[in-house]
Motif scaffolding. Sequence first.
Motif, short mmCIF file in Angstrom:
data_model
loop_
_atom_site.label_atom_id
_atom_site.label_comp_id
_atom_site.label_asym_id
_atom_site.label_seq_id
_atom_site.Cartn_x
_atom_site.Cartn_y
_atom_site.Cartn_z
N UNK A 14 0.90 -1.25 -0.11
CA UNK A 14 0.03 -0.02 0.03
C UNK A 14 0.94 1.28 0.02
N UNK A 15 1.89 1.18 0.78
CA UNK A 15 2.83 2.49 0.62
C UNK A 15 3.61 2.61 -0.59
N UNK A 38 -0.74 1.47 16.92
CA UNK A 38 -0.30 0.47 15.80
C UNK A 38 -0.49 0.95 14.42
N UNK A 39 -1.30 1.80 13.97
CA UNK A 39 -1.66 2.16 12.38
C UNK A 39 -0.37 3.22 12.25
N UNK A 40 0.01 4.16 12.94
CA UNK A 40 1.02 4.80 12.65
C UNK A 40 2.58 3.91 12.67
N UNK A 41 2.65 3.25 13.59
CA UNK A 41 3.98 2.47 13.55
C UNK A 41 4.13 1.48 12.51
N UNK A 42 3.11 0.85 12.17
CA UNK A 42 2.98 0.02 10.94
C UNK A 42 3.23 0.64 9.62
N UNK A 43 2.72 1.84 9.49
CA UNK A 43 3.07 2.72 8.42
C UNK A 43 4.55 3.08 8.47
N UNK A 44 5.09 3.61 9.65
CA UNK A 44 6.52 4.14 9.66
C UNK A 44 7.42 2.77 9.22
N UNK A 45 7.27 1.65 9.59
CA UNK A 45 7.96 0.54 9.43
C UNK A 45 7.85 0.33 7.77
#
Length: 333
Positions: A14-15, A38-45
């Motif tokens: 998705x990213x 969790x949402x933003x940490x998964x995105x950051x990773x």
Amino acid sequence: MTGPAPSVAAVRLAVRRCLTEAALPPNAVVLVAVSGGADSLALASAVAFEAPGLGLRAGSITVDHQLQSGSAAVAHHAAAQCADLGLQPALVERVDVADTRDGPEAAARAARYAALAAAANRSGAEAVLLGHTRDDQAETVLLGLARGSGARAVTGMSADSRATPEGLRLLRPLLGITRAQTHEACAALDLQPWHDPHNDDPRYLRVRVRRALAELESEIGPGVTAGLARTAALVRQDCDELDRQAAAAAYVLGEPPWQVAEFTALAPALRSRVWRAVLTTAGSPGGDLGKVHVDAVDALLTAWRGQGPIDIPGGLRVRRQHGVIEVLPRQVQ
């Protein structure tokens, strides 16, 4: 050799798609807004993993709203995890949330977006990525439906938009990813998300909407969240086309005064959009120009009984006289 967990792969894909479609310049800087959840940490990773391969530099920004005890520690822990992922800089911005008549949620949002815009400006970032998921999108659509805010409100959040008044470019890669997937991704990557106690506090409207959506899923059956998010995408296409037609019609009408007959000939769905376009062009602030104002000036066309001028935000007055519609400074009678 095994690949990443399915949830991790889904978030990364998705990213990658979002950043590719954004067509950012080579070596551009992007910032990930990271709350620690969790949402933003998964995105950051995922951004840390994908950005280098796309020729981009990625950092993070965590906003400390100072609304809870220990908020500084939470913010710095989130930033430390981002730094460990390879995001540089890993910024923390502390803000003061003003007490406004719009309520704490709106005030916190305004302070957060101002901080994001300032951080992006200082770091030269082309865009800020936000971790809104499909669940957030469905909640936004449900709230728009409940408020009766019109078709544009039902379109939810855009995957690529500009925040006003800052003009900040916002990217939301996870609108097709579920909240459960982000939690699964964090678990698979040994990330430590923070659970915001405000997410369980019914004093906040978003929490009540989330609970209502869960109840709908329970009573109607699974698929409500996905259906609402899908509706947002479909309605957005229709609204974008109507906005395009309205812009063309406003261009044909030109500057005021306008002939009543020409304006009245427009279909209602177009006419309300044309009103908003021509009045903001005339100087009425778009954020203050509400449906009540548009309905009132439209009545000069559709329910004409000789009524007087209509005052609208921006110190302006709309008047019908001798078969034309005029926009005048409010002091002019």
